[in-house]
Design a protein around this motif. Structure first.
Motif, PDB file in Angstrom:
ATOM      1  N   ALA A   1       0.831  -1.209   0.000  1.00  0.00           N
ATOM      2  CA  ALA A   1       0.000   0.000   0.000  1.00  0.00           C
ATOM      3  C   ALA A   1       0.868   1.263   0.000  1.00  0.00           C
ATOM      4  O   ALA A   1       0.483   2.289  -0.574  1.00  0.00           O
ATOM      5  N   PHE A   2       2.043   1.201   0.645  1.00  0.00           N
ATOM      6  CA  PHE A   2       2.959   2.344   0.619  1.00  0.00           C
ATOM      7  C   PHE A   2       3.464   2.577  -0.810  1.00  0.00           C
ATOM      8  O   PHE A   2       3.546   3.720  -1.269  1.00  0.00           O
ATOM      9  N   VAL A   3       3.809   1.484  -1.499  1.00  0.00           N
ATOM     10  CA  VAL A   3       4.257   1.610  -2.889  1.00  0.00           C
ATOM     11  C   VAL A   3       3.137   2.176  -3.746  1.00  0.00           C
ATOM     12  O   VAL A   3       3.343   3.088  -4.559  1.00  0.00           O
ATOM     13  N   ALA A   4       1.936   1.626  -3.569  1.00  0.00           N
ATOM     14  CA  ALA A   4       0.789   2.077  -4.358  1.00  0.00           C
ATOM     15  C   ALA A   4       0.495   3.554  -4.117  1.00  0.00           C
ATOM     16  O   ALA A   4       0.198   4.306  -5.060  1.00  0.00           O
ATOM     17  N   ALA A   5       0.585   3.983  -2.851  1.00  0.00           N
ATOM     18  CA  ALA A   5       0.313   5.385  -2.538  1.00  0.00           C
ATOM     19  C   ALA A   5       1.334   6.306  -3.197  1.00  0.00           C
ATOM     20  O   ALA A   5       0.982   7.370  -3.732  1.00  0.00           O
TER      21      ALA A   5
ATOM     22  N   GLY B   1      -5.315   2.419  -5.875  1.00  0.00           N
ATOM     23  CA  GLY B   1      -5.724   2.179  -4.494  1.00  0.00           C
ATOM     24  C   GLY B   1      -6.790   1.108  -4.376  1.00  0.00           C
ATOM     25  O   GLY B   1      -6.712   0.223  -3.509  1.00  0.00           O
ATOM     26  N   LEU B   2      -7.798   1.147  -5.243  1.00  0.00           N
ATOM     27  CA  LEU B   2      -8.872   0.154  -5.186  1.00  0.00           C
ATOM     28  C   LEU B   2      -8.369  -1.238  -5.560  1.00  0.00           C
ATOM     29  O   LEU B   2      -8.803  -2.239  -4.985  1.00  0.00           O
ATOM     30  N   ALA B   3      -7.455  -1.310  -6.530  1.00  0.00           N
ATOM     31  CA  ALA B   3      -6.917  -2.608  -6.937  1.00  0.00           C
ATOM     32  C   ALA B   3      -6.141  -3.269  -5.801  1.00  0.00           C
ATOM     33  O   ALA B   3      -6.277  -4.474  -5.543  1.00  0.00           O
ATOM     34  N   ILE B   4      -5.324  -2.480  -5.100  1.00  0.00           N
ATOM     35  CA  ILE B   4      -4.560  -3.005  -3.967  1.00  0.00           C
ATOM     36  C   ILE B   4      -5.501  -3.457  -2.851  1.00  0.00           C
ATOM     37  O   ILE B   4      -5.345  -4.551  -2.278  1.00  0.00           O
ATOM     38  N   THR B   5      -6.496  -2.647  -2.541  1.00  0.00           N
ATOM     39  CA  THR B   5      -7.443  -2.989  -1.477  1.00  0.00           C
ATOM     40  C   THR B   5      -8.244  -4.233  -1.826  1.00  0.00           C
ATOM     41  O   THR B   5      -8.402  -5.143  -0.999  1.00  0.00           O
TER      42      THR B   5
ATOM     43  N   SER C   1      11.532  -1.174 -11.535  1.00  0.00           N
ATOM     44  CA  SER C   1      10.984  -0.026 -12.262  1.00  0.00           C
ATOM     45  C   SER C   1      10.070   0.812 -11.372  1.00  0.00           C
ATOM     46  O   SER C   1       9.845   1.994 -11.650  1.00  0.00           O
ATOM     47  N   TYR C   2       9.521   0.215 -10.310  1.00  0.00           N
ATOM     48  CA  TYR C   2       8.788   0.996  -9.306  1.00  0.00           C
ATOM     49  C   TYR C   2       9.750   1.772  -8.413  1.00  0.00           C
ATOM     50  O   TYR C   2       9.495   2.911  -8.022  1.00  0.00           O
ATOM     51  N   LEU C   3      10.871   1.114  -8.082  1.00  0.00           N
ATOM     52  CA  LEU C   3      11.816   1.683  -7.117  1.00  0.00           C
ATOM     53  C   LEU C   3      12.442   2.986  -7.612  1.00  0.00           C
ATOM     54  O   LEU C   3      12.556   3.954  -6.841  1.00  0.00           O
ATOM     55  N   VAL C   4      12.846   3.021  -8.887  1.00  0.00           N
ATOM     56  CA  VAL C   4      13.599   4.184  -9.389  1.00  0.00           C
ATOM     57  C   VAL C   4      12.799   5.479  -9.280  1.00  0.00           C
ATOM     58  O   VAL C   4      13.281   6.452  -8.678  1.00  0.00           O
ATOM     59  N   PRO C   5      11.578   5.566  -9.841  1.00  0.00           N
ATOM     60  CA  PRO C   5      10.873   6.854  -9.734  1.00  0.00           C
ATOM     61  C   PRO C   5      10.475   7.216  -8.304  1.00  0.00           C
ATOM     62  O   PRO C   5      10.454   8.400  -7.947  1.00  0.00           O
ATOM     63  N   ILE C   6      10.169   6.209  -7.473  1.00  0.00           N
ATOM     64  CA  ILE C   6       9.801   6.522  -6.091  1.00  0.00           C
ATOM     65  C   ILE C   6      11.011   7.050  -5.323  1.00  0.00           C
ATOM     66  O   ILE C   6      10.906   8.010  -4.547  1.00  0.00           O
ATOM     67  N   LEU C   7      12.174   6.449  -5.557  1.00  0.00           N
ATOM     68  CA  LEU C   7      13.400   6.947  -4.925  1.00  0.00           C
ATOM     69  C   LEU C   7      13.715   8.365  -5.410  1.00  0.00           C
ATOM     70  O   LEU C   7      14.093   9.241  -4.607  1.00  0.00           O
TER      71      LEU C   7
ATOM     72  N   VAL D   1       6.314   8.170   3.295  1.00  0.00           N
ATOM     73  CA  VAL D   1       5.666   7.014   2.662  1.00  0.00           C
ATOM     74  C   VAL D   1       6.541   6.473   1.541  1.00  0.00           C
ATOM     75  O   VAL D   1       6.710   5.253   1.392  1.00  0.00           O
ATOM     76  N   ALA D   2       7.130   7.359   0.750  1.00  0.00           N
ATOM     77  CA  ALA D   2       8.000   6.930  -0.344  1.00  0.00           C
ATOM     78  C   ALA D   2       9.248   6.219   0.175  1.00  0.00           C
ATOM     79  O   ALA D   2       9.727   5.255  -0.431  1.00  0.00           O
ATOM     80  N   ILE D   3       9.790   6.672   1.298  1.00  0.00           N
ATOM     81  CA  ILE D   3      10.971   6.020   1.884  1.00  0.00           C
ATOM     82  C   ILE D   3      10.635   4.592   2.314  1.00  0.00           C
ATOM     83  O   ILE D   3      11.390   3.640   2.043  1.00  0.00           O
ATOM     84  N   VAL D   4       9.505   4.420   2.986  1.00  0.00           N
ATOM     85  CA  VAL D   4       9.068   3.073   3.387  1.00  0.00           C
ATOM     86  C   VAL D   4       8.865   2.209   2.149  1.00  0.00           C
ATOM     87  O   VAL D   4       9.242   1.029   2.122  1.00  0.00           O
ATOM     88  N   ALA D   5       8.269   2.771   1.096  1.00  0.00           N
ATOM     89  CA  ALA D   5       8.044   2.033  -0.135  1.00  0.00           C
ATOM     90  C   ALA D   5       9.366   1.563  -0.739  1.00  0.00           C
ATOM     91  O   ALA D   5       9.487   0.413  -1.189  1.00  0.00           O
ATOM     92  N   CYS D   6      10.371   2.424  -0.733  1.00  0.00           N
ATOM     93  CA  CYS D   6      11.685   2.053  -1.276  1.00  0.00           C
ATOM     94  C   CYS D   6      12.315   0.918  -0.478  1.00  0.00           C
ATOM     95  O   CYS D   6      12.861  -0.036  -1.049  1.00  0.00           O
TER      96      CYS D   6
END
Length: 547
Positions: free
Chosen positions: A71-75, A261-265, A412-418, A441-446
């Motif tokens: 959910a952190f990644v999704a957010a 968000g809805l897909a993850i939930t 590919s998720y990690l790079v833009p979030i970082l 939130v982005a730090i936790v996602a990374c």
């Protein structure tokens, strides 16, 4: 002064003109994202993996934990797509967040990991389709023999061609299919798991499930506990489709985040429900047998609960669900490839950046072609078929390619979030934003994405040399040991390392001299009023125009 910009004007502001037909509604966008997450294509075929790595306790504890961190990644992704609603999605985000100097390299690496990751996911689903097809003819077909392998391969190729045909339809057909895919996945999963639970003579209580631990990996329990996250990690991937469909979705700056968000939930709820239903029917005495059967263990579960005939019907249902999953992935991948070629990043980009047949739309009082990326769809289908071929010779090597699909997506998720963390000051906050919580939130996602990538490359089975000693109990049968070791070796880190090395070599010696990346959104930013007011929920969104 803030000005009202519609979707097409915002896209132009980001550097592109409207080429795809914007007729995909919110539910269809969500339906495709939910379909790609697809528990019937992850939880059901991979249940054997969880039985060997942690058992019911491991699966039931790690599912909500991984869901929480996903959910952190999704957010974070929802926040970025709200600012940059383009079909390029992840690689476009990386370019803009990296800044002019590093934009070409950042988007090049992100784009290729995303491209190859989607290839692995789609070919993996096609392989699952082939396995479901072979399941319908058990025990006449033995999964380890050549007839079954050939049938699995050709069934998988046939499913890709069929899904690719539907993916070549215009966006109005995609709009309908997105809704149909959601209902088939949701209802199909419910019918299967409830039927198993109701008909099974075995009923394991919830406390007993949480107390049932299993470790068949040969590694210590701590290792098995770590790899028990794989079932959930392999499920929570591919929801970036909401961003790749942005140029065909109305109000993507709002609908994209909602779909993610809805897909993850929805995946958390339906996946956890499915796990409880299935695990309640499996006695601990069967764990070892089912674990040894691999992904074909699902047919064994069907036969021991609903019976063989109903099990065949369920496999046919799973084949239909697999087709919807392939359809969603091909639609997503084709849009990503179209956008990537639009910026000249793929070989033969000029040829790939082409739109085939589709609907007609009106723009500024004149007729315009509302078409689909037909050539990109064709190339991706062919590429996915080629990736299936190693399954004839080594199911382990093919599993590595499939695992790389998930790792590639995660990277590919990690790079833009970082980069979103590092580029906080120049991040243009969109209608959906988390305010001061965005960076934490982005730090936790990374951190979670790094952990998941490591878990996905960890060995899952230990090959004990003591089991391959000759009659003197001292001399190792090297040939037998090496054969067994390679049959269970996790090739995913080798594949990831190879792709990383080759892509960087191409960058250093060739690509960096000509690839400039996508246009950068340096001229505009979202206005503060869009963040604070309810205007951000309208179809048109205010921007600050600096031109």
């Amino acid at each position: 002064m803030p000005v009202e910009l519609d979707d097409e004007s915002r896209l132009k502001q980001l550097g592109y003109r409207q080429e795809l037909f914007r007729a995909l509604n919110a539910f269809a966008n969500f339906g495709i994202a939910f379909t790609i997450l697809s528990e019937p294509m992850s939880v059901l075929p991979l249940i054997y993996m969880g039985l060997g790595s942690g058992g019911p306790r491991g699966m039931l504890i790690t599912w909500p934990v991984i869901s929480f961190f996903s959910a952190f990644v999704a957010a974070s992704m929802a926040e970025i797509v709200s600012s940059y609603p383009t079909a390029g999605g992840l690689y476009y985000w990386s370019a803009n967040l990296a800044g002019p100097k590093w934009a070409p390299y950042a988007c090049y690496m992100t784009g290729y990991f995303n491209f190859l990751g989607l290839t692995g996911l789609c070919s993996g689903t096609a392989y699952a389709f082939g396995q479901f097809f072979v399941n319908c003819f058990q025990p006449a077909l033995v999964s380890t023999e050549w007839p079954a392998k050939l049938i699995t391969l050709f069934a998988g190729i046939g499913s890709l061609v069929f899904a690719g045909y539907f993916a070549s339809f215009g966006v109005r057909a995609v709009n309908f299919m997105g809704k149909a895919c959601f209902w088939l996945n949701a209802v199909g999963l419910g019918v299967i798991v409830l039927s198993i639970l109701i008909t099974s003579p075995t009923k394991i209580s919830v406390p007993d499930m949480f107390n049932s631990w299993s470790n068949l990996t040969g590694f210590p329990d701590a290792w098995a506990a770590t790899t028990s996250v794989l079932l959930a990690c392999l499920t929570y991937t591919g929801y970036d489709s909401a961003s790749h469909l942005a140029e065909e979705t109305s109000n993507p700056a709002i609908q994209g985040p909602r779909s993610i968000g809805l897909a993850i939930t929805g995946t958390f709820v339906s996946g956890y429900f499915a796990l409880f239903c299935i695990l309640a029917t499996i006695d601990a005495s069967r764990y070892e047998v089912l674990y040894a059967e691999g992904s074909y263990a699902l047919m064994d579960i069907f036969a021991s609960t609903v019976g063989y005939e109903a099990g065949v019907v369920f496999n046919v249902l799973l084949m239909l669900i697999a087709l919807t999953n392939e359809f969603g992935l091909l639609v997503t991948h084709a849009r990503m490839a179209f956008a990537f070629s639009r910026d000249g990043a793929l070989p033969a980009s000029d040829w790939l950046h082409h739109l085939g047949w589709g609907e007609r739309m009106e723009r500024d009082g004149e007729g315009g072609s509302a078409q689909v990326p037909l050539r990109a769809t064709l190339v991706i289908v062919v590429l996915d078929c080629v990736v299936l071929i190693p399954s004839l010779y080594s199911s382990v090597l093919y599993t590595a390619i499939n695992s790389f699909g998930v790792i590639g997506i995660y990277l590919s998720y990690l790079v833009p979030i970082l980069l979103r963390v590092l580029a906080t000051r120049r991040f243009p906050v969109g209608p959906f934003n988390m305010g001061s919580l965005g960076v934490p939130v982005a730090i936790v996602a990374c951190l979670y994405l790094v952990f998941s990538a490591i878990a996905l490359v960890m060995p899952t089975v230990y090959t004990d040399p003591a089991a391959f000693l000759l009659s003197d109990n001292m001399t190792l049968d090297y040939e037998a040991y090496i054969s067994a070791y390679l049959s269970s070796f996790n090739w995913a880190p080798v594949v990831v390392g190879f792709v990383f090395f080759v892509s960087n070599a191409f960058w250093v010696f060739y690509v960096r001299y000509w690839f400039k990346g996508p246009p950068l959104d340096t001229e505009t930013k979202w206005s503060a009023s869009a963040v604070r007011s309810s205007q951000a929920l309208n179809t048109t969104v205010p921007f600050e125009d600096k031109n």
